[in-house]
Design a protein around this motif. Structure first.
Motif: not given
Length: 55
Positions: A39-43, A48-51
């Motif tokens: 979960g931490v990694y996916l977050g 990164e994707w959204v930014s």
């Protein structure tokens, strides 16, 4: 790949030492711990994707 191997070896050594000294393992229960790490990694990846699109 080097980081993965070093992390695995470090985890094995820490688990061995904690068990040797009869200390509680410094990790949550197996499945919950793995889910938390994933979960931490996916977050991080989602951020990164959204930014990338907010630039």
């Amino acid at each position: 790949m080097k980081e993965v191997i070093l992390s695995l070896v470090t985890g094995i050594v820490v688990g061995f030492l904690f068990t040797l000294f009869r200390l509680p393992i410094p990790a949550p229960p197996a499945l919950a711990g793995i889910a938390g790490i994933v979960g931490v990694y996916l977050g991080m990846k989602v951020f990164e994707w959204v930014s990338y699109f907010w630039k």
